[in-house]
Motif scaffolding. Structure first.
Motif, PDB file in Angstrom:
ATOM      1  N   THR A  96     -11.453 -22.903  -4.663  1.00 36.76           N
ATOM      2  CA  THR A  96     -11.859 -21.391  -4.807  1.00 36.76           C
ATOM      3  C   THR A  96     -10.658 -20.801  -5.793  1.00 36.76           C
ATOM      4  O   THR A  96     -10.758 -19.596  -5.841  1.00 36.76           O
ATOM      5  N   THR A  97      -9.872 -21.376  -6.308  1.00 35.40           N
ATOM      6  CA  THR A  97      -8.683 -21.068  -7.114  1.00 35.40           C
ATOM      7  C   THR A  97      -8.616 -21.693  -8.530  1.00 35.40           C
ATOM      8  O   THR A  97      -8.885 -22.764  -8.557  1.00 35.40           O
ATOM      9  N   VAL A  98      -8.592 -20.947  -9.498  1.00 32.18           N
ATOM     10  CA  VAL A  98      -7.829 -21.214 -10.673  1.00 32.18           C
ATOM     11  C   VAL A  98      -6.697 -20.923 -11.294  1.00 32.18           C
ATOM     12  O   VAL A  98      -6.119 -19.692 -10.899  1.00 32.18           O
ATOM     13  N   TYR A  99      -6.002 -21.756 -11.789  1.00 35.72           N
ATOM     14  CA  TYR A  99      -4.300 -21.538 -12.056  1.00 35.72           C
ATOM     15  C   TYR A  99      -4.140 -21.768 -13.385  1.00 35.72           C
ATOM     16  O   TYR A  99      -4.936 -22.044 -14.277  1.00 35.72           O
ATOM     17  N   LEU A 100      -3.124 -21.012 -13.985  1.00 38.51           N
ATOM     18  CA  LEU A 100      -2.670 -20.895 -15.179  1.00 38.51           C
ATOM     19  C   LEU A 100      -1.077 -21.379 -15.119  1.00 38.51           C
ATOM     20  O   LEU A 100      -0.516 -20.327 -14.807  1.00 38.51           O
ATOM     21  N   GLN A 101      -0.793 -22.421 -15.499  1.00 33.48           N
ATOM     22  CA  GLN A 101       0.804 -23.049 -15.450  1.00 33.48           C
ATOM     23  C   GLN A 101       1.176 -22.531 -16.738  1.00 33.48           C
ATOM     24  O   GLN A 101       0.798 -23.163 -17.913  1.00 33.48           O
ATOM     25  N   MET A 102       2.346 -21.614 -17.055  1.00 30.62           N
ATOM     26  CA  MET A 102       2.960 -21.312 -18.150  1.00 30.62           C
ATOM     27  C   MET A 102       4.297 -21.889 -18.298  1.00 30.62           C
ATOM     28  O   MET A 102       5.141 -21.322 -17.412  1.00 30.62           O
ATOM     29  N   ASN A 103       4.749 -22.639 -18.932  1.00 30.27           N
ATOM     30  CA  ASN A 103       5.898 -23.094 -19.407  1.00 30.27           C
ATOM     31  C   ASN A 103       6.433 -22.463 -20.645  1.00 30.27           C
ATOM     32  O   ASN A 103       5.612 -22.337 -21.676  1.00 30.27           O
ATOM     33  N   SER A 104       7.843 -22.720 -21.053  1.00 32.65           N
ATOM     34  CA  SER A 104       8.417 -22.468 -22.267  1.00 32.65           C
ATOM     35  C   SER A 104       7.770 -20.970 -22.856  1.00 32.65           C
ATOM     36  O   SER A 104       7.432 -20.955 -24.047  1.00 32.65           O
ATOM     37  N   LEU A 105       7.764 -20.145 -21.858  1.00 26.72           N
ATOM     38  CA  LEU A 105       7.396 -18.817 -21.950  1.00 26.72           C
ATOM     39  C   LEU A 105       8.189 -18.028 -23.351  1.00 26.72           C
ATOM     40  O   LEU A 105       9.549 -18.105 -23.214  1.00 26.72           O
ATOM     41  N   GLN A 106       7.583 -17.340 -24.085  1.00 22.83           N
ATOM     42  CA  GLN A 106       8.276 -16.616 -25.118  1.00 22.83           C
ATOM     43  C   GLN A 106       7.902 -15.019 -24.910  1.00 22.83           C
ATOM     44  O   GLN A 106       6.967 -14.605 -24.441  1.00 22.83           O
ATOM     45  N   PRO A 107       9.054 -14.251 -25.730  1.00 20.50           N
ATOM     46  CA  PRO A 107       8.540 -12.928 -25.626  1.00 20.50           C
ATOM     47  C   PRO A 107       7.049 -12.372 -26.107  1.00 20.50           C
ATOM     48  O   PRO A 107       6.568 -11.556 -25.410  1.00 20.50           O
ATOM     49  N   GLU A 108       6.606 -13.203 -26.937  1.00 23.57           N
ATOM     50  CA  GLU A 108       5.365 -12.845 -27.458  1.00 23.57           C
ATOM     51  C   GLU A 108       4.159 -13.256 -26.533  1.00 23.57           C
ATOM     52  O   GLU A 108       2.993 -12.880 -26.598  1.00 23.57           O
ATOM     53  N   ASP A 109       4.500 -14.028 -25.309  1.00 20.69           N
ATOM     54  CA  ASP A 109       3.574 -13.765 -24.213  1.00 20.69           C
ATOM     55  C   ASP A 109       3.410 -12.864 -23.321  1.00 20.69           C
ATOM     56  O   ASP A 109       2.549 -12.977 -22.629  1.00 20.69           O
ATOM     57  N   THR A 110       4.218 -11.966 -23.738  1.00 23.50           N
ATOM     58  CA  THR A 110       4.125 -10.907 -22.690  1.00 23.50           C
ATOM     59  C   THR A 110       2.777  -9.924 -22.918  1.00 23.50           C
ATOM     60  O   THR A 110       2.409  -9.658 -24.167  1.00 23.50           O
ATOM     61  N   ALA A 111       2.208  -9.837 -21.802  1.00 21.25           N
ATOM     62  CA  ALA A 111       0.782  -9.176 -21.797  1.00 21.25           C
ATOM     63  C   ALA A 111       0.442  -9.142 -20.362  1.00 21.25           C
ATOM     64  O   ALA A 111       0.915  -9.696 -19.297  1.00 21.25           O
ATOM     65  N   VAL A 112      -0.761  -8.477 -20.284  1.00 23.57           N
ATOM     66  CA  VAL A 112      -1.639  -8.438 -18.951  1.00 23.57           C
ATOM     67  C   VAL A 112      -2.430  -9.504 -19.225  1.00 23.57           C
ATOM     68  O   VAL A 112      -3.141  -9.558 -19.994  1.00 23.57           O
ATOM     69  N   TYR A 113      -2.327 -10.280 -17.974  1.00 26.38           N
ATOM     70  CA  TYR A 113      -3.490 -11.431 -18.012  1.00 26.38           C
ATOM     71  C   TYR A 113      -4.641 -11.330 -16.978  1.00 26.38           C
ATOM     72  O   TYR A 113      -4.310 -10.846 -15.950  1.00 26.38           O
ATOM     73  N   TYR A 114      -5.643 -11.900 -17.732  1.00 32.35           N
ATOM     74  CA  TYR A 114      -6.996 -11.601 -16.888  1.00 32.35           C
ATOM     75  C   TYR A 114      -7.574 -12.873 -16.605  1.00 32.35           C
ATOM     76  O   TYR A 114      -7.747 -13.654 -17.619  1.00 32.35           O
ATOM     77  N   CYS A 115      -8.052 -13.270 -15.461  1.00 38.27           N
ATOM     78  CA  CYS A 115      -9.031 -14.116 -15.461  1.00 38.27           C
ATOM     79  C   CYS A 115     -10.520 -13.884 -15.366  1.00 38.27           C
ATOM     80  O   CYS A 115     -10.928 -12.720 -15.205  1.00 38.27           O
ATOM     81  N   GLY A 171      -6.327  -8.203 -13.484  1.00 37.14           N
ATOM     82  CA  GLY A 171      -5.031  -8.304 -14.347  1.00 37.14           C
ATOM     83  C   GLY A 171      -3.684  -8.450 -13.783  1.00 37.14           C
ATOM     84  O   GLY A 171      -3.506  -7.666 -12.778  1.00 37.14           O
ATOM     85  N   THR A 172      -2.849  -9.256 -14.381  1.00 41.05           N
ATOM     86  CA  THR A 172      -1.479  -9.469 -13.641  1.00 41.05           C
ATOM     87  C   THR A 172      -0.577  -9.414 -14.908  1.00 41.05           C
ATOM     88  O   THR A 172      -0.841 -10.135 -15.868  1.00 41.05           O
ATOM     89  N   GLN A 173       0.428  -8.575 -14.779  1.00 45.18           N
ATOM     90  CA  GLN A 173       1.520  -8.533 -15.837  1.00 45.18           C
ATOM     91  C   GLN A 173       2.507  -9.624 -15.932  1.00 45.18           C
ATOM     92  O   GLN A 173       2.989  -9.974 -14.743  1.00 45.18           O
ATOM     93  N   VAL A 174       2.601  -9.897 -17.071  1.00 40.59           N
ATOM     94  CA  VAL A 174       3.649 -10.914 -17.219  1.00 40.59           C
ATOM     95  C   VAL A 174       4.656 -10.266 -18.492  1.00 40.59           C
ATOM     96  O   VAL A 174       3.881 -10.135 -19.320  1.00 40.59           O
ATOM     97  N   THR A 175       5.812 -10.464 -18.249  1.00 47.41           N
ATOM     98  CA  THR A 175       6.702  -9.892 -19.054  1.00 47.41           C
ATOM     99  C   THR A 175       7.950 -10.860 -19.146  1.00 47.41           C
ATOM    100  O   THR A 175       8.563 -11.236 -18.281  1.00 47.41           O
ATOM    101  N   VAL A 176       7.940 -11.117 -20.567  1.00 41.13           N
ATOM    102  CA  VAL A 176       9.068 -12.315 -20.909  1.00 41.13           C
ATOM    103  C   VAL A 176      10.232 -11.614 -21.497  1.00 41.13           C
ATOM    104  O   VAL A 176       9.959 -11.175 -22.558  1.00 41.13           O
ATOM    105  N   SER A 177      11.415 -11.760 -21.106  1.00 42.18           N
ATOM    106  CA  SER A 177      12.592 -11.175 -21.861  1.00 42.18           C
ATOM    107  C   SER A 177      13.280 -12.007 -22.710  1.00 42.18           C
ATOM    108  O   SER A 177      13.196 -13.247 -22.499  1.00 42.18           O
ATOM    109  N   SER A 178      13.848 -11.500 -23.707  1.00 38.95           N
ATOM    110  CA  SER A 178      14.554 -12.595 -24.702  1.00 38.95           C
ATOM    111  C   SER A 178      15.945 -12.697 -24.377  1.00 38.95           C
ATOM    112  O   SER A 178      16.563 -11.902 -23.453  1.00 38.95           O
TER     113      SER A 178
END
Length: 121
Positions: free
Chosen positions: A74-93, A114-121
């Protein structure tokens, strides 16, 4: 189908996060699932897709090789590696009842909050 996204947060560039999308409803396992993201002033953009069985996945070019979509019961995942500042966004499934790999928000009938992802430089 109801979807609940979680797992966002603040991370430094180069770091990792794993997003989760919990689905309710007995038909969830029959749905294709996707992840989208939206930054301020930009359209919602496709990130990743997975079919109901999990045997087919696809990714936006901007995240290919860094992000991995998967699903379990009952769950979907998104594993995010090597995150960059341009990946900053609200993520929606998102979920939809066909196997079509819609790469725009149109065609997806169900959305999480939606869930907020913020990547700092």
């Amino acid at each position: 189908v109801q979807l609940q996204a979680s797992g966002g947060g603040l991370v430094q560039a180069g770091g990792s996060l794993r997003l989760s999308c919990a689905g309710s409803g007995h038909s969830f396992r029959h749905y294709s699932m996707g992840w989208f993201r939206q930054s301020p002033g930009k359209d919602r953009e496709f990130v990743a897709y997975i079919n109901p069985s999990g045997s087919t996945t696809s990714y936006a070019d901007s995240v290919k090789g860094r992000f991995t979509i998967s699903r379990a019961k009952t769950t979907v995942y998104l594993q995010m590696n090597s995150l960059q500042p341009e990946d900053t966004a609200v993520y929606y499934c998102a979920g939809q009842s066909s196997s079509t790999q819609f790469r725009t928000q149109y065609g997806w009938g169900y959305w999480g909050q939606g869930t907020q992802v913020t990547v700092s430089s």
